[in-house]
Write an enzyme that holds these catalytic residues in place. Structure first.
Site, PDB file in Angstrom:
ATOM      1  N   ARG A  95       6.356   4.255  -1.454  1.00 17.17           N
ATOM      2  CA  ARG A  95       5.743   4.510  -2.755  1.00 17.17           C
ATOM      3  C   ARG A  95       4.272   4.072  -2.804  1.00 17.17           C
ATOM      4  O   ARG A  95       3.516   4.544  -3.635  1.00 17.17           O
ATOM      5  CB  ARG A  95       6.528   3.836  -3.876  1.00 17.17           C
ATOM      6  N   HIS A  96       3.898   3.128  -1.953  1.00 13.09           N
ATOM      7  CA  HIS A  96       2.471   2.765  -1.926  1.00 13.09           C
ATOM      8  C   HIS A  96       1.926   2.763  -0.491  1.00 13.09           C
ATOM      9  O   HIS A  96       1.233   3.678  -0.104  1.00 13.09           O
ATOM     10  CB  HIS A  96       2.189   1.460  -2.699  1.00 13.09           C
ATOM     11  N   GLU A 118       5.887  -6.813   5.319  1.00  9.57           N
ATOM     12  CA  GLU A 118       7.146  -7.036   4.597  1.00  9.57           C
ATOM     13  C   GLU A 118       8.016  -5.818   4.800  1.00  9.57           C
ATOM     14  O   GLU A 118       7.544  -4.681   4.654  1.00  9.57           O
ATOM     15  CB  GLU A 118       6.883  -7.196   3.103  1.00  9.57           C
ATOM     16  N   HIS A 130       3.782  -4.272   2.154  1.00 13.32           N
ATOM     17  CA  HIS A 130       5.218  -3.970   2.159  1.00 13.32           C
ATOM     18  C   HIS A 130       5.371  -2.478   2.422  1.00 13.32           C
ATOM     19  O   HIS A 130       4.992  -1.652   1.595  1.00 13.32           O
ATOM     20  CB  HIS A 130       5.805  -4.353   0.792  1.00 13.32           C
ATOM     21  N   ASP A 165      -0.729  -4.167  -1.515  1.00 15.32           N
ATOM     22  CA  ASP A 165       0.084  -2.987  -1.856  1.00 15.32           C
ATOM     23  C   ASP A 165      -0.494  -2.211  -3.037  1.00 15.32           C
ATOM     24  O   ASP A 165      -0.450  -0.981  -3.076  1.00 15.32           O
ATOM     25  CB  ASP A 165       1.511  -3.403  -2.261  1.00 15.32           C
ATOM     26  N   HIS A 166      -1.003  -2.954  -4.036  1.00 18.68           N
ATOM     27  CA  HIS A 166      -1.410  -2.262  -5.260  1.00 18.68           C
ATOM     28  C   HIS A 166      -2.696  -1.473  -5.108  1.00 18.68           C
ATOM     29  O   HIS A 166      -2.994  -0.615  -5.943  1.00 18.68           O
ATOM     30  CB  HIS A 166      -1.473  -3.240  -6.433  1.00 18.68           C
ATOM     31  N   GLY A 226      -0.387 -11.077  -4.475  1.00 17.10           N
ATOM     32  CA  GLY A 226      -0.921  -9.727  -4.551  1.00 17.10           C
ATOM     33  C   GLY A 226      -1.284  -9.281  -5.948  1.00 17.10           C
ATOM     34  O   GLY A 226      -2.461  -9.132  -6.293  1.00 17.10           O
ATOM     35  N   HIS A 227      -0.265  -9.107  -6.784  1.00 13.59           N
ATOM     36  CA  HIS A 227      -0.459  -8.459  -8.082  1.00 13.59           C
ATOM     37  C   HIS A 227      -1.564  -9.112  -8.913  1.00 13.59           C
ATOM     38  O   HIS A 227      -2.460  -8.437  -9.415  1.00 13.59           O
ATOM     39  CB  HIS A 227       0.881  -8.476  -8.836  1.00 13.59           C
ATOM     40  N   ASN A 259      -1.696  -9.776  -0.605  1.00 15.68           N
ATOM     41  CA  ASN A 259      -0.872  -8.568  -0.579  1.00 15.68           C
ATOM     42  C   ASN A 259      -1.655  -7.441  -1.259  1.00 15.68           C
ATOM     43  O   ASN A 259      -2.000  -7.536  -2.445  1.00 15.68           O
ATOM     44  CB  ASN A 259       0.451  -8.841  -1.309  1.00 15.68           C
ATOM     45  N   ARG A 264      -2.613   9.120  -7.567  1.00 17.78           N
ATOM     46  CA  ARG A 264      -3.357  10.382  -7.598  1.00 17.78           C
ATOM     47  C   ARG A 264      -3.232  11.161  -6.286  1.00 17.78           C
ATOM     48  O   ARG A 264      -3.904  12.173  -6.119  1.00 17.78           O
ATOM     49  CB  ARG A 264      -4.848  10.084  -7.801  1.00 17.78           C
ATOM     50  N   THR A 292       9.553  -4.106  -8.211  1.00 20.08           N
ATOM     51  CA  THR A 292       9.032  -4.998  -7.184  1.00 20.08           C
ATOM     52  C   THR A 292      10.232  -5.722  -6.588  1.00 20.08           C
ATOM     53  O   THR A 292      11.350  -5.546  -7.067  1.00 20.08           O
ATOM     54  CB  THR A 292       7.997  -5.982  -7.773  1.00 20.08           C
ATOM     55  N   THR A 293      10.006  -6.514  -5.538  1.00 21.49           N
ATOM     56  CA  THR A 293      11.124  -7.188  -4.882  1.00 21.49           C
ATOM     57  C   THR A 293      11.789  -8.160  -5.863  1.00 21.49           C
ATOM     58  O   THR A 293      11.173  -9.119  -6.303  1.00 21.49           O
ATOM     59  CB  THR A 293      10.617  -7.963  -3.642  1.00 21.49           C
ATOM     60  N   GLU A 302      10.056 -17.562   3.533  1.00 22.60           N
ATOM     61  CA  GLU A 302       9.131 -17.426   2.409  1.00 22.60           C
ATOM     62  C   GLU A 302       9.966 -17.625   1.150  1.00 22.60           C
ATOM     63  O   GLU A 302      10.917 -16.863   0.903  1.00 22.60           O
ATOM     64  CB  GLU A 302       8.445 -16.054   2.398  1.00 22.60           C
ATOM     65  N   ARG A 362       7.608   0.101   2.157  1.00 17.18           N
ATOM     66  CA  ARG A 362       8.910   0.357   1.519  1.00 17.18           C
ATOM     67  C   ARG A 362       9.548   1.609   2.087  1.00 17.18           C
ATOM     68  O   ARG A 362       8.850   2.533   2.521  1.00 17.18           O
ATOM     69  CB  ARG A 362       8.736   0.492  -0.002  1.00 17.18           C
ATOM     70  N   HIS A 372       5.275 -14.624  -4.788  1.00 13.23           N
ATOM     71  CA  HIS A 372       5.756 -13.675  -5.795  1.00 13.23           C
ATOM     72  C   HIS A 372       5.435 -14.188  -7.195  1.00 13.23           C
ATOM     73  O   HIS A 372       5.854 -15.273  -7.572  1.00 13.23           O
ATOM     74  CB  HIS A 372       7.256 -13.362  -5.697  1.00 13.23           C
ATOM     75  N   GLY A 373       4.664 -13.384  -7.898  1.00 15.68           N
ATOM     76  CA  GLY A 373       4.348 -13.682  -9.298  1.00 15.68           C
ATOM     77  C   GLY A 373       3.334 -14.798  -9.493  1.00 15.68           C
ATOM     78  O   GLY A 373       3.135 -15.262 -10.619  1.00 15.68           O
TER      79      GLY A 373
END
Ligand code: PXP
Length: 245
Positions: A49-50, A70, A43, A9-10, A212-213, A7, A18, A100-101, A151, A45, A190-191
């Protein structure tokens, strides 16, 4: 072999913070592919936002591995998915205030709204997955609306420790078992981190982990030294050339 969906997204979060042109989402996806990732997850959203619309179209164009989109059950995003036609979509709950979700989708509580959307996305050729808590009723509801895949949300497992984590792991195992026994494909995510992913490998018939994160965070540390050295080298070479002038 368990597949890895990365993932990214980040990477877009860093860009959007920026409103810059970099880091490039497609360059990031290409590096993930080069490293052997089996899929790329993003994702889109509702608040953008990203990840932006242009990102998902650019990814769809360049990826050789599956794109997993997603998305919430929002008519605009569903319309976009039907135009984009990613290989996979994962339906998630979405709240604007969340970071986050948080929690899985309540499929059992929204059968009537979700069933036609799952049908429409599936008919267009996408593999539709439901992002759910490891709850047997949610697994069965996902099958009842015709989703071929779930998932399982590993966020609580990742967040907790000790006996609570062990209990959540057992729920994940039971949910994966039930899902696979009724013919659903089982993904999870997730996580998850290098430290906590080990026990998750015990989930029966696990197909793909979406992570992802922690991967993007780890990338900062495996790349930071090199990035500082590159800047220092450039500064040193600039000073040398300035002194020669
Ligand atoms: N799976 C789903 C459905 C998600 O919403 C997310 C977060 O966007 C992930 C997996 C990846 O979670 P993390 O970024 O914590 O690895």
């Amino acid at each position: 072999m368990i597949r890895l969906g990365v993932n990214i997204d980040h990477v877009a979060t860093l860009r959007e913070v920026r409103r810059a042109k970099y880091p490039s989402i497609t360059d990031a996806a290409a590096l993930c592919e080069l490293a052997g990732a089996h899929g790329i997850t993003v994702h889109l959203r509702e608040d953008r936002r990203h990840i932006q619309d242009a990102d998902v179209y650019a990814l769809r164009e360049m990826l050789t591995v599956n794109l997993n989109l997603e998305m919430a059950n929002n008519p605009d995003v569903v319309a976009l998915a039907l135009d984009l036609l990613p290989a996979e979509v994962c339906m998630v709950p979405e709240r604007r205030e969340e970071l986050t979700t948080e929690g899985g989708l309540d499929v059992a509580g929204h059968l009537a709204e979700l069933k036609p959307v799952v049908g429409e996305l599936s008919a267009a050729g996408m593999e539709v997955s439901m992002f759910i808590d490891p709850d047997l009723a949610q697994v069965e509801a996902s099958a009842a609306i015709g989703a071929p895949c779930v998932e399982l949300h590993t966020g609580a497992y990742a967040q907790w420790s000790g006996a609570a984590r062990e209990r959540e792991l057992q729920r994940l195992i039971a949910a994966a078992h039930r899902a696979s026994s009724i013919g659903l494909k089982v993904n999870a995510g997730h996580g998850l981190t290098l430290e906590n992913v080990g026990a998750i490998l015990a989930l029966p018939k696990l197909n793909t982990l979406n992570i992802g994160h922690s991967i993007v965070c780890h990338a900062v540390f495996v790349g930071l030294e090199q990035a500082v050295r590159a800047m220092l080298e450039l500064l040193a070479s600039d000073r040398d050339s300035a002194q020669q002038r």
